[in-house]
Design a protein around this motif. Sequence first.
Motif, mmCIF file in Angstrom:
data_model
loop_
_atom_site.group_PDB
_atom_site.id
_atom_site.type_symbol
_atom_site.label_atom_id
_atom_site.label_comp_id
_atom_site.label_asym_id
_atom_site.label_seq_id
_atom_site.Cartn_x
_atom_site.Cartn_y
_atom_site.Cartn_z
ATOM 1 N N TYR A 280 -38.794 6.543 -29.773
ATOM 2 C CA TYR A 280 -39.024 5.406 -28.860
ATOM 3 C C TYR A 280 -40.520 5.187 -29.197
ATOM 4 N N LYS B 247 -43.931 0.538 -26.358
ATOM 5 C CA LYS B 247 -42.687 -0.130 -25.519
ATOM 6 C C LYS B 247 -42.217 0.819 -24.510
ATOM 7 N N LYS C 175 -38.910 2.446 -22.651
ATOM 8 C CA LYS C 175 -37.548 2.632 -22.615
ATOM 9 C C LYS C 175 -36.975 1.673 -21.981
ATOM 10 N N GLU C 176 -35.482 1.109 -22.544
ATOM 11 C CA GLU C 176 -34.616 0.460 -21.666
ATOM 12 C C GLU C 176 -33.935 1.265 -20.753
ATOM 13 N N ARG D 299 -34.283 3.069 -28.683
ATOM 14 C CA ARG D 299 -34.295 1.990 -27.535
ATOM 15 C C ARG D 299 -33.312 2.439 -26.675
#
Length: 290
Positions: free
Chosen positions: A63, A67, A69-70, A125
């Motif tokens: 990761y 950003k 994590k989805e 992701r």
Amino acid sequence: QKVPKFFSSYSKSRLHEEVEYLVRESRGRVWSQRVVLEIFYYAVMYGTDHKPDDVQYKNQLYYPTNKKKEKTTKTPQDGDNTATAATDGDNNNNNNKGSSGPSPNAIRDMEGGGLATAANWLDGRYHVCQWAGITCGADPGEFEVKIDPNSDYEYIRPPDDAITKIDLMEMRLSGTLPRDLYMLKHLHRLNLNDNSLHGPIPESYGWFENLQFIDLGVNKLTGAIPSELSNLQWTLEELWLERNQFKGTIPTELALLTQMEYFDISGNHMTGPLPTEFGLLRNLGSSGGQ
């Protein structure tokens, strides 16, 4: 969870040392599912427990720190997947084994390059539950585990983010079976049928806590069938080992698998008679099994 980056730089011997330490010192500890699947990937693809130097990831493994994590979404389950077992003369129809049926996402996005190009594998992701061929959680009543021979079935529902099924049939796997896979404590189904896996079945596969279905048929596995599989006596219902290169005799200890309904060892190099103790397996054949 993040995978520690040093795992990918470990040598095979160093990684084994770390795994053995975790098993010895922290047997009851829950190990990261992502780490277990990463090691699984290298083993079944390359026969090693770490990333080969000449292998490049198609996506970023870890990761990114900048950003988020989805959000994880659970793949909806199909309806009734009930089927009957294949017979000795019909081992090519591997989708019809037992009553478990393939997971709904087992074939999703897998056409072409096998596991090497399967959706989301090793892509940081995505949660492991979104990796192709992986199913997490369970529908109400889907898994029933008999924890005592004198009791009724007791249903324990696994967490929604726990890996319960691995379905990687016909995925061009040409490596070996990793010995640490048992650390997926909620795994109920393992289907690696029709690949080119070689080497032995690890003795540690007798350490699974909830495994009900094993299909390692139509591979190139060798060695003896480990008697340690008898430790799955309260859970294992189906054991498919047909069309490999196993040798030796069928372990008498497998007669302890009192829940087993399906057992196929045809097309190997086994010697000796079927143990007479198998006559005690009352469930064997009771549901059309063999």
